[in-house]
Design an enzyme around this catalytic site. Structure first.
Site, PDB file in Angstrom:
ATOM      1  N   GLU A   1      -0.318  -5.197   6.005  1.00  0.00           N
ATOM      2  CA  GLU A   1       0.965  -5.387   5.326  1.00  0.00           C
ATOM      3  C   GLU A   1       1.792  -6.453   6.037  1.00  0.00           C
ATOM      4  O   GLU A   1       2.398  -7.329   5.396  1.00  0.00           O
ATOM      5  CB  GLU A   1       1.730  -4.061   5.270  1.00  0.00           C
ATOM      6  CG  GLU A   1       1.131  -3.044   4.309  1.00  0.00           C
ATOM      7  CD  GLU A   1       1.738  -1.665   4.431  1.00  0.00           C
ATOM      8  OE1 GLU A   1       1.472  -0.837   3.539  1.00  0.00           O
ATOM      9  OE2 GLU A   1       2.462  -1.395   5.404  1.00  0.00           O
TER      10      GLU A   1
ATOM     11  N   GLY B   1       2.968   4.602   7.083  1.00  0.00           N
ATOM     12  CA  GLY B   1       2.575   5.958   6.715  1.00  0.00           C
ATOM     13  C   GLY B   1       1.258   5.974   5.953  1.00  0.00           C
ATOM     14  O   GLY B   1       0.483   6.916   6.038  1.00  0.00           O
ATOM     15  N   GLY B   2       1.013   4.875   5.220  1.00  0.00           N
ATOM     16  CA  GLY B   2      -0.236   4.742   4.477  1.00  0.00           C
ATOM     17  C   GLY B   2      -1.342   4.062   5.253  1.00  0.00           C
ATOM     18  O   GLY B   2      -2.388   3.734   4.690  1.00  0.00           O
TER      19      GLY B   2
ATOM     20  N   LYS C   1      14.923   6.869   1.379  1.00  0.00           N
ATOM     21  CA  LYS C   1      14.347   6.065   2.462  1.00  0.00           C
ATOM     22  C   LYS C   1      15.397   5.212   3.185  1.00  0.00           C
ATOM     23  O   LYS C   1      15.128   4.670   4.257  1.00  0.00           O
ATOM     24  CB  LYS C   1      13.234   5.160   1.913  1.00  0.00           C
ATOM     25  CG  LYS C   1      12.125   5.906   1.186  1.00  0.00           C
ATOM     26  CD  LYS C   1      11.383   6.857   2.096  1.00  0.00           C
ATOM     27  CE  LYS C   1      10.397   7.732   1.352  1.00  0.00           C
ATOM     28  NZ  LYS C   1       9.331   6.994   0.683  1.00  0.00           N
TER      29      LYS C   1
ATOM     30  N   THR D   1       0.838  -1.200   0.000  1.00  0.00           N
ATOM     31  CA  THR D   1       0.000   0.000   0.000  1.00  0.00           C
ATOM     32  C   THR D   1       0.868   1.244   0.000  1.00  0.00           C
ATOM     33  O   THR D   1       1.913   1.273   0.644  1.00  0.00           O
ATOM     34  CB  THR D   1      -0.911   0.002   1.248  1.00  0.00           C
ATOM     35  OG1 THR D   1      -1.802  -1.123   1.176  1.00  0.00           O
ATOM     36  CG2 THR D   1      -1.740   1.269   1.341  1.00  0.00           C
ATOM     37  N   GLY D   2       0.417   2.265  -0.714  1.00  0.00           N
ATOM     38  CA  GLY D   2       1.135   3.533  -0.719  1.00  0.00           C
ATOM     39  C   GLY D   2       1.478   3.973  -2.125  1.00  0.00           C
ATOM     40  O   GLY D   2       1.188   3.291  -3.113  1.00  0.00           O
ATOM     41  N   SER D   3       2.145   5.122  -2.222  1.00  0.00           N
ATOM     42  CA  SER D   3       2.404   5.713  -3.537  1.00  0.00           C
ATOM     43  C   SER D   3       3.340   4.857  -4.392  1.00  0.00           C
ATOM     44  O   SER D   3       3.114   4.705  -5.601  1.00  0.00           O
ATOM     45  CB  SER D   3       2.989   7.122  -3.363  1.00  0.00           C
ATOM     46  OG  SER D   3       4.185   7.082  -2.594  1.00  0.00           O
TER      47      SER D   3
ATOM     48  N   ASP E   1       6.305  -4.190  -1.717  1.00  0.00           N
ATOM     49  CA  ASP E   1       5.740  -3.049  -1.007  1.00  0.00           C
ATOM     50  C   ASP E   1       6.827  -2.005  -0.778  1.00  0.00           C
ATOM     51  O   ASP E   1       8.024  -2.304  -0.859  1.00  0.00           O
ATOM     52  CB  ASP E   1       5.165  -3.504   0.337  1.00  0.00           C
ATOM     53  CG  ASP E   1       4.209  -2.503   0.962  1.00  0.00           C
ATOM     54  OD1 ASP E   1       3.952  -1.450   0.349  1.00  0.00           O
ATOM     55  OD2 ASP E   1       3.719  -2.772   2.077  1.00  0.00           O
ATOM     56  N   GLY E   2       6.421  -0.800  -0.477  1.00  0.00           N
ATOM     57  CA  GLY E   2       7.349   0.272  -0.172  1.00  0.00           C
ATOM     58  C   GLY E   2       7.705   0.311   1.306  1.00  0.00           C
ATOM     59  O   GLY E   2       7.355  -0.582   2.078  1.00  0.00           O
TER      60      GLY E   2
END
Length: 225
Positions: A103, A96-97, A121, A28-30, A81-82
């Site tokens: 996750e 953050g998301g 990061k 999940t996330g950008s 994933d990020g």
């Protein structure tokens, strides 16, 4: 290169870790969103996906990619994933998301965790990014007091533009803990997990990333962890 271009580059590189004919775990996330868009190009090569959030599931389905309930899946070849922060050992801060719990669950079922992130990061010591902790709503105050004793500054995450708590897909609330310098991520993860009322902590250290693809101005760098 812009940050979005770096994210797109690592998302494209992550396609090399997709296993044909398998179910893929998706974060999940950008940065994960960029990966979903790339995955759509090869969707006919995979059996389907497991999503770590309702938002990710909606984006996957929007591309016509099948989404399975995790209860229907025994194992996954890879989870992609990020991360909000990652260190050289593969320990991460995530959440953050707001999807840290799902996750962590999806990642636990996957044979390999591939982290995709822009180069900013990668840090020497985790903690500059506030550490998310998902809690049962009635335990919010007591958990915040205990997190403060660990040396951080806990703050309840609010819905944007309101004074109301942000509610996760699980019905939990989020506490973001600033001011930590996390020199032993595994020990801190275990300690916070033991606080009654905590659903999950956004430290992925006991089971961190296996590979990290970092987007840099010089290209995508691969860290085998």
């Amino acid at each position: 290169m812009t940050q979005d271009e770096l994210k797109q580059a690592v998302a494209r590189a992550a396609i090399d870790y997709v296993v044909d004919g398998e179910i893929i775990g998706v974060g999940t996330g950008s940065t994960a969103n960029f990966f979903i868009d790339e995955l759509a190009r090869i969707k006919d090569r995979i059996k389907g996906t497991v999503a770590s959030s309702e938002a990710t599931a909606a984006r996957l389905r929007g591309h016509g990619i099948p989404v399975f309930d995790l209860n229907e899946v025994e194992s996954m070849a890879v989870y992609i994933d990020g991360a909000d922060e990652i260190d050289a050992q593969g320990a991460m801060i995530k959440g953050g998301g707001a999807a840290l719990t799902r996750e962590k669950i999806v990642a636990s079922v996957s044979k390999k965790f591939v982290c995709i992130a822009d180069g900013s990061k990668l840090v020497d010591t985790l903690g500059k990014f506030p550490l998310p902790v998902e809690v049962i709503p009635m335990a919010r105050a007591v958990v915040m007091r205990k997190l403060a004793l660990l040396g951080g500054q806990p703050k309840l995450r609010l819905k944007p533009g309101t004074d109301q708590p942000f509610i996760t897909d699980n019905g939990g609330e989020l506490i973001d803990v600033a001011g930590l310098s996390i020199t032993d991520p595994v020990a801190l993860e275990e300690e916070i997990n033991q606080i009654t009322g905590v659903i999950a902590v956004g430290l992925f250290a006991k089971a961190g990333a296996d590979v990290c693809l970092l987007g840099t101005a010089e290209g995508v760098k691969t860290l085998s962890l």
